[in-house]
Design a protein around this motif. Structure first.
Motif, PDB file in Angstrom:
ATOM      1  N   PHE A  53      -0.246  -5.153   8.745  1.00 56.87           N
ATOM      2  CA  PHE A  53       0.630  -4.190   8.086  1.00 56.87           C
ATOM      3  C   PHE A  53       2.002  -4.153   8.748  1.00 56.87           C
ATOM      4  CE2 PHE A  53      -1.991  -1.741   5.141  1.00 56.87           C
ATOM      5  CZ  PHE A  53      -3.273  -2.072   5.531  1.00 56.87           C
ATOM      6  N   TYR A 104      -9.354   0.699  11.787  1.00 52.40           N
ATOM      7  CA  TYR A 104      -7.946   0.464  12.086  1.00 52.40           C
ATOM      8  C   TYR A 104      -7.432   1.561  13.017  1.00 52.40           C
ATOM      9  CZ  TYR A 104      -7.527  -2.756   8.054  1.00 52.40           C
ATOM     10  OH  TYR A 104      -7.650  -3.802   7.162  1.00 52.40           O
ATOM     11  N   MET A 128      -2.091 -10.885   4.321  1.00 51.82           N
ATOM     12  CA  MET A 128      -3.378 -11.435   4.720  1.00 51.82           C
ATOM     13  C   MET A 128      -3.203 -12.946   4.725  1.00 51.82           C
ATOM     14  SD  MET A 128      -7.101 -11.348   2.828  1.00 51.82           S
ATOM     15  CE  MET A 128      -7.301  -9.560   2.891  1.00 51.82           C
ATOM     16  N   TYR A 140       0.848  -1.176   0.000  1.00 54.61           N
ATOM     17  CA  TYR A 140       0.000   0.000   0.000  1.00 54.61           C
ATOM     18  C   TYR A 140       0.895   1.241   0.000  1.00 54.61           C
ATOM     19  CZ  TYR A 140      -4.282  -2.571   1.114  1.00 54.61           C
ATOM     20  OH  TYR A 140      -5.378  -3.404   1.071  1.00 54.61           O
ATOM     21  N   PRO A 155      -1.095   0.447  10.188  1.00 60.74           N
ATOM     22  CA  PRO A 155      -2.454   0.295  10.707  1.00 60.74           C
ATOM     23  C   PRO A 155      -2.664  -1.082  11.341  1.00 60.74           C
ATOM     24  CG  PRO A 155      -2.487   1.206   8.485  1.00 60.74           C
ATOM     25  CD  PRO A 155      -1.084   0.757   8.741  1.00 60.74           C
ATOM     26  N   LEU A 195      -8.430   4.924  11.270  1.00 65.71           N
ATOM     27  CA  LEU A 195      -8.780   4.790   9.863  1.00 65.71           C
ATOM     28  C   LEU A 195      -9.998   3.900   9.710  1.00 65.71           C
ATOM     29  CD1 LEU A 195      -5.218   4.055   8.441  1.00 65.71           C
ATOM     30  CD2 LEU A 195      -6.487   6.167   8.150  1.00 65.71           C
ATOM     31  N   PHE A 228      -9.658   3.057   1.842  1.00 65.50           N
ATOM     32  CA  PHE A 228      -9.466   3.735   3.113  1.00 65.50           C
ATOM     33  C   PHE A 228      -9.971   5.172   3.077  1.00 65.50           C
ATOM     34  CE2 PHE A 228      -6.948   0.861   5.734  1.00 65.50           C
ATOM     35  CZ  PHE A 228      -6.600  -0.107   4.807  1.00 65.50           C
ATOM     36  N   TYR A 246     -14.265  -1.661   8.134  1.00 62.00           N
ATOM     37  CA  TYR A 246     -13.144  -1.919   9.039  1.00 62.00           C
ATOM     38  C   TYR A 246     -12.782  -0.639   9.785  1.00 62.00           C
ATOM     39  CZ  TYR A 246     -12.481  -5.196   5.092  1.00 62.00           C
ATOM     40  OH  TYR A 246     -12.648  -6.116   4.077  1.00 62.00           O
ATOM     41  N   GLN A 280      -9.756  -3.151  -0.143  1.00 63.07           N
ATOM     42  CA  GLN A 280     -10.187  -2.253   0.920  1.00 63.07           C
ATOM     43  C   GLN A 280      -9.857  -0.820   0.521  1.00 63.07           C
ATOM     44  OE1 GLN A 280      -8.962  -3.414   4.892  1.00 63.07           O
ATOM     45  NE2 GLN A 280      -9.077  -5.590   4.381  1.00 63.07           N
ATOM     46  N   LEU A 288      -5.800  -3.614  12.657  1.00 62.30           N
ATOM     47  CA  LEU A 288      -7.247  -3.816  12.621  1.00 62.30           C
ATOM     48  C   LEU A 288      -7.819  -3.889  14.029  1.00 62.30           C
ATOM     49  CD1 LEU A 288      -9.759  -4.413  10.815  1.00 62.30           C
ATOM     50  CD2 LEU A 288      -9.293  -6.837  11.243  1.00 62.30           C
ATOM     51  N   GLY A 344     -16.918  -6.858  -0.268  1.00 59.92           N
ATOM     52  CA  GLY A 344     -17.140  -8.106   0.442  1.00 59.92           C
ATOM     53  C   GLY A 344     -15.956  -8.441   1.312  1.00 59.92           C
ATOM     54  N   THR A 345     -15.958  -9.660   1.784  1.00 61.29           N
ATOM     55  CA  THR A 345     -14.916 -10.122   2.696  1.00 61.29           C
ATOM     56  C   THR A 345     -13.992 -11.089   1.980  1.00 61.29           C
ATOM     57  OG1 THR A 345     -16.338  -9.855   4.614  1.00 61.29           O
ATOM     58  CG2 THR A 345     -14.504 -11.364   4.845  1.00 61.29           C
ATOM     59  N   GLY A 346     -12.688 -10.931   2.196  1.00 63.46           N
ATOM     60  CA  GLY A 346     -11.740 -11.849   1.590  1.00 63.46           C
ATOM     61  C   GLY A 346     -10.752 -11.128   0.704  1.00 63.46           C
ATOM     62  N   GLN A 350     -13.900  -5.537  12.401  1.00 65.66           N
ATOM     63  CA  GLN A 350     -14.406  -5.694  11.044  1.00 65.66           C
ATOM     64  C   GLN A 350     -15.873  -6.084  11.118  1.00 65.66           C
ATOM     65  OE1 GLN A 350     -12.347  -8.642   8.669  1.00 65.66           O
ATOM     66  NE2 GLN A 350     -14.042  -8.825   7.224  1.00 65.66           N
ATOM     67  N   HIS A 369      -5.158   9.436   0.954  1.00 60.91           N
ATOM     68  CA  HIS A 369      -5.561   8.230   1.646  1.00 60.91           C
ATOM     69  C   HIS A 369      -4.603   7.088   1.342  1.00 60.91           C
ATOM     70  CE1 HIS A 369      -9.984   9.781   1.181  1.00 60.91           C
ATOM     71  NE2 HIS A 369      -9.178  10.684   1.684  1.00 60.91           N
ATOM     72  N   LEU A 370      -4.587   6.119   2.212  1.00 63.51           N
ATOM     73  CA  LEU A 370      -3.864   4.880   1.964  1.00 63.51           C
ATOM     74  C   LEU A 370      -4.516   4.179   0.770  1.00 63.51           C
ATOM     75  CD1 LEU A 370      -1.587   3.294   3.451  1.00 63.51           C
ATOM     76  CD2 LEU A 370      -3.402   2.075   4.650  1.00 63.51           C
ATOM     77  N   SER A 422     -11.062  -9.180  17.581  1.00 66.49           N
ATOM     78  CA  SER A 422     -10.101  -9.787  18.491  1.00 66.49           C
ATOM     79  C   SER A 422      -9.068  -8.797  19.030  1.00 66.49           C
ATOM     80  CB  SER A 422      -9.383 -10.948  17.801  1.00 66.49           C
ATOM     81  OG  SER A 422      -8.741 -10.507  16.619  1.00 66.49           O
ATOM     82  N   GLN A 423      -8.812  -7.705  18.318  1.00 69.63           N
ATOM     83  CA  GLN A 423      -7.826  -6.738  18.780  1.00 69.63           C
ATOM     84  C   GLN A 423      -8.471  -5.449  19.294  1.00 69.63           C
ATOM     85  OE1 GLN A 423      -3.706  -7.226  16.876  1.00 69.63           O
ATOM     86  NE2 GLN A 423      -5.077  -7.146  15.125  1.00 69.63           N
ATOM     87  N   SER A 426     -11.361 -16.831   5.676  1.00 68.60           N
ATOM     88  CA  SER A 426     -12.144 -16.148   4.662  1.00 68.60           C
ATOM     89  C   SER A 426     -12.369 -14.694   5.032  1.00 68.60           C
ATOM     90  CB  SER A 426     -13.497 -16.842   4.497  1.00 68.60           C
ATOM     91  OG  SER A 426     -14.207 -16.804   5.724  1.00 68.60           O
ATOM     92  N   ALA A 427     -11.928 -14.311   6.206  1.00 62.54           N
ATOM     93  CA  ALA A 427     -12.048 -12.916   6.618  1.00 62.54           C
ATOM     94  C   ALA A 427     -10.966 -12.101   5.913  1.00 62.54           C
ATOM     95  CB  ALA A 427     -11.921 -12.800   8.127  1.00 62.54           C
ATOM     96  N   SER A 428     -10.891 -10.862   6.238  1.00 63.35           N
ATOM     97  CA  SER A 428     -10.025  -9.953   5.474  1.00 63.35           C
ATOM     98  C   SER A 428      -8.963  -9.307   6.349  1.00 63.35           C
ATOM     99  CB  SER A 428     -10.876  -8.852   4.836  1.00 63.35           C
ATOM    100  OG  SER A 428     -11.919  -9.392   4.080  1.00 63.35           O
ATOM    101  N   VAL A 439     -17.342  -9.464  12.359  1.00 62.77           N
ATOM    102  CA  VAL A 439     -16.583 -10.599  11.837  1.00 62.77           C
ATOM    103  C   VAL A 439     -15.357 -10.865  12.707  1.00 62.77           C
ATOM    104  CG1 VAL A 439     -15.244 -11.454   9.877  1.00 62.77           C
ATOM    105  CG2 VAL A 439     -17.360 -10.177   9.482  1.00 62.77           C
ATOM    106  N   ASP A 440     -14.683  -9.788  13.109  1.00 63.86           N
ATOM    107  CA  ASP A 440     -13.446  -9.931  13.880  1.00 63.86           C
ATOM    108  C   ASP A 440     -13.296  -8.712  14.770  1.00 63.86           C
ATOM    109  OD1 ASP A 440      -9.944 -10.669  12.944  1.00 63.86           O
ATOM    110  OD2 ASP A 440     -10.841 -10.134  14.870  1.00 63.86           O
TER     111      ASP A 440
END
Lengths: 115, 115
Positions: free
Chosen positions: A105, B35, A94, A36, B43, B91, B106, B33, B104, B45, B97-99, B48, A43-44, B58-59, A99-101, B55-56
């Protein structure tokens, strides 16, 4: 845990010089790889990506990257840089198991081009 | 097409105060998302969403951070109470979609300074 390392924090080059930015990742499974770029004040945005197939991928603005699986590397290259390439560059991974995204980085490399 | 919109662009608060950020994704993008980008890092995550479901996360530091996307379109990220280490750029990104096959996109980010 997966991680991405960009060893060069700041690179300074003159116009027309060749560029190579290093990127190494730590993940033993299938990976999807990205570079990226963030231009000043913008923007990124995605520069290029690798999922499978030819390990040499070409992106926008003359950039390319080579995936070397044995070295866990995905270095970014450009044969001749321009002043407009001044930006921050982020390598990203990734993991392919999900199947997630979730993109992981690196810390980024700031590229400054002297006119 | 319009890009990802975020507001405010800048926010300064004192520690222990609360703050909220807003994101409006690209029209039709199901995945959103958030970030966190700390100075000198890439960045990371936080959360999401796929439509209005998580979906996620966890962080996401759930003791102080919360996020919602009630109608599956725009989203709000809240920090309550803020700590000094929350100073960062937040961000927002969105994708169709996902995957790995869904790029993505930003937004410009919200720069938060906690004093």
């Amino acid at each position: 845990a997966q991680s991405v390392s960009q060893h060069n924090h700041h690179v300074i080059l003159s116009e027309a010089a060749s560029l190579e930015l290093g990127c190494n990742y730590s993940y033993g499974g299938t990976v999807n790889l990205f570079w990226y770029v963030q231009y000043p004040g913008q923007h990124l945005q995605l520069l290029l990506k690798y999922f499978s197939g030819d390990p040499l991928v070409k992106g926008i603005k003359g950039f390319e990257a080579e995936f070397i699986k044995s070295k866990f590397s995905f270095n970014l290259r450009k044969p001749s840089v321009q002043w407009s390439d001044t930006a921050e560059y982020f390598c990203a991974v990734m993991p392919g198991y999900s199947s997630a995204s979730k993109i992981i980085f690196g810390s980024g490399t700031r590229l400054s081009i002297r006119p | 097409e319009a890009g990802v919109a975020q507001s405010p662009r800048y926010k300064i608060i004192e520690k222990r105060q609360s703050v909220a950020f807003w994101c409006n994704p690209i029209s039709g993008h199901a995945t959103l998302y958030w970030y966190q980008q700390i100075l000198g890092q890439g960045p990371k995550l936080l959360i999401q969403f796929q439509n209005n479901g998580v979906v996620d996360d966890s962080q996401l530091p759930k003791d102080r951070f919360s996020a919602e996307r009630l109608k599956g379109v725009d989203s709000t990220l809240k920090i309550q109470p803020a700590k000094l280490e929350d100073s960062a750029v937040y961000l927002c990104a969105s994708s169709l979609g996902t995957g790995k096959n869904y790029e993505q996109y930003f937004g410009p980010g919200t720069r938060l300074t906690v004093t």
